[in-house]
Design an enzyme around this catalytic site. Structure first.
Site, PDB file in Angstrom:
ATOM      1  N   SER A 184       0.825  -1.200   0.000  1.00  0.00           N
ATOM      2  CA  SER A 184       0.000   0.000   0.000  1.00  0.00           C
ATOM      3  C   SER A 184       0.866   1.260   0.000  1.00  0.00           C
ATOM      4  CB  SER A 184      -0.974  -0.042   1.188  1.00  0.00           C
ATOM      5  OG  SER A 184      -1.972   0.933   1.054  1.00  0.00           O
ATOM      6  N   ASP A 381      -8.223  -5.872  -5.816  1.00  0.00           N
ATOM      7  CA  ASP A 381      -8.093  -4.634  -5.042  1.00  0.00           C
ATOM      8  C   ASP A 381      -8.481  -3.453  -5.916  1.00  0.00           C
ATOM      9  OD1 ASP A 381      -7.372  -2.622  -3.258  1.00  0.00           O
ATOM     10  OD2 ASP A 381      -5.241  -2.730  -3.795  1.00  0.00           O
ATOM     11  N   HIS A 433      -6.287  -6.263  -1.457  1.00  0.00           N
ATOM     12  CA  HIS A 433      -5.228  -5.326  -1.087  1.00  0.00           C
ATOM     13  C   HIS A 433      -4.165  -5.982  -0.211  1.00  0.00           C
ATOM     14  CE1 HIS A 433      -3.789  -1.210  -0.822  1.00  0.00           C
ATOM     15  NE2 HIS A 433      -3.718  -1.286   0.500  1.00  0.00           N
TER      16      HIS A 433
END
Length: 459
Positions: A184, A381, A433
């Site tokens: 991320s 994601d 994610h």
């Protein structure tokens, strides 16, 4: 506990990897040694350490770490050291990386019991989880203004100082093969810290911090290409209308993620409303609830600047890590913070200071330097989607060594991969994610391939 026995073991461990270490190092390790975590399984066969490393004496900044070594049967002295970072910015590597993804334990629904993970990454490497910057998790600053003024630059510098001081506390890891991994917004943290380590290792033939490479997943990389890829993913997956897609392209491409225009914020709000009650971090997964993740999804700023995936397991971690007996076992919260431990800090994330538009120049520099670089992406994601990652990788203009191909796990497609000169790209089918949370076995295969510098299996 027989501390004299522990002292002998630590002395033997250190003496095998470096010359005689002063007893202060051993004492510090003994102080940080975790004897037993509340609720942990009875068959734990690996050493754990946790505690604080000061990174700024004057301002009172100290970062919390948790080291999980490989099982004794797997010879931890022969295994590399891997630093794991989560993003946010402002989210905890203990909450996500350790407790949900790659660490040895997951927290049970009772908030009391720890369960062993079959595909924990410490089976392959010694894992070092860092809560960074100060204000995240158990990490703290005695100067309140630090929580409102942090950003990429300070985070990288503090993390580097942490490493320097941590290696002094654990000299047996000096010169050990070392990697930095994250996901991320750690798509900023990981290359930035790697660049600092690489630059400050220059001139040393055998550096103490023996950085060999880095790997990032569903990583924030380049604002422009992240915009293009994210909006395209939303539209291609039927999450937004044609009109909102065109509105996003018109209003958002020319602004930064830190300072979106009013027109861009309106377009993002329209996209949020059209997407409805889904989990954007894993679009085919039923959301745990319709509150936390969705309320923080856009929040007037860009989606990849928000918190990490919010499955129900985060609730269990919030209960567990706020228990006083757990904090005592972890040597955490020694200053008695005025706020509870949280998976993500709203203050740190909301007041983030500097955030460069692109990490691509760092990629180019470190590829040229010969570091091993892998990039992976879960393909369900919608926050930092595979399309964004592919646009960023394509912008590097690297020569292709092995063209796009499916990789396999026990005869089933686990994802796809392409090998470039200086970089390997891997997708993980069906993962969101947090790839290791959704596809733990496939993520384990990915990590093993990365460490062994082998392409993803073709059969």
């Amino acid at each position: 506990m027989d501390y004299s026995f522990l002292l002998i073991i630590l002395l033997l461990t250190i003496s095998t990897s470096c010359c005689a270490a002063p007893s202060s190092y051993v004492e510090e390790q003994l102080r940080d040694r975790i004897s037993n975590l509340p609720g942990q399984p009875s068959n734990v066969d690996f050493r754990q350490y946790s505690g604080y490393v000061t990174v700024h004496e004057e301002r009172g900044r100290a970062l919390f770490y948790w080291l999980v070594e490989s099982p004794l049967a797997r010879d931890p002295k022969s295994r590399p050291l891997v630093l794991w970072l989560n993003g946010g910015p402002g989210c905890s590597s203990v909450a996500y990386g350790a407790a949900e993804e790659i660490g040895p334990f997951r927290v049970g629904s009772d908030g009391k019991t720890l369960h062993s993970k079959l595909y924990a990454w410490n089976k392959l490497a010694n894992l070092l989880f860092l809560e960074s910057p100060a204000g995240v998790g158990f990490s703290y600053s005695n100067t309140t203004s630090d929580l409102y003024t942090t950003g990429d630059q300070r985070t990288a510098e503090d993390s580097y100082i942490f490493l320097v001081n941590w290696f002094e506390r654990f000299p047996q890891y000096k010169h050990r093969e070392f990697y930095i991994v994250g996901e991320s917004y750690a798509g900023h943290f990981v290359p930035q810290l790697s660049k600092l380590v690489h630059e400050r290792n220059k001139g040393f033939k055998n550096p103490a911090i023996n950085l060999k490479g880095f790997m990032v997943g569903n990583a924030v990389t380049d604002d422009y290409h992240d915009y293009i890829g994210t909006f395209e993913y939303w539209w291609n997956h039927g999450l937004i209308s044609d009109s909102t897609y065109h509105q996003l392209k018109t209003a958002c491409y020319s602004v930064s993620s830190q300072h979106p225009s009013m027109q861009c914020m309106v377009a993002l709000r329209n996209a949020e409303l059209e997407q409805g009650n889904i989990d954007p971090y894993s679009i085919f997964t039923k959301p745990c609830n319709s509150t936390v993740a969705l309320k923080r999804f856009l929040k007037g700023r860009y989606p990849w600047m928000s918190r990490a995936y919010d499955p129900c397991t985060e609730r269990y971690s919030n209960v567990y890590f706020n228990r006083l007996d757990v904090q005592k076992a972890l040597h955490a919260n020694v200053t008695r913070l005025s706020y509870p431990w949280k998976a993500c800090s709203d203050i740190v994330g909301s007041y983030w200071d500097d955030s460069p538009l692109s990490m691509l120049p760092i990629y180019k520099e470190l590829i040229t330097a010969g570091l091993k670089i892998w990039v992976f992406s879960g393909d369900t994601d919608a926050v930092v989607p595979i399309t964004a990652t592919r646009y960023s990788v394509d912008a590097l203009k690297l020569a292709t060594i092995t063209n796009w191909y499916p990789w396999y796990d026990h005869g089933k497609v686990g994802g796809w991969s392409q090998v470039y000169k200086g970089l390997t790209l891997v997708t993980v089918a069906g993962a969101g994610h947090e790839v290791p949370l959704h596809r733990p076995r496939q993520a384990f295969i990915l990590f093993r391939s990365f460490l062994e510098s082998k392409p993803m299996p073709m059969t």
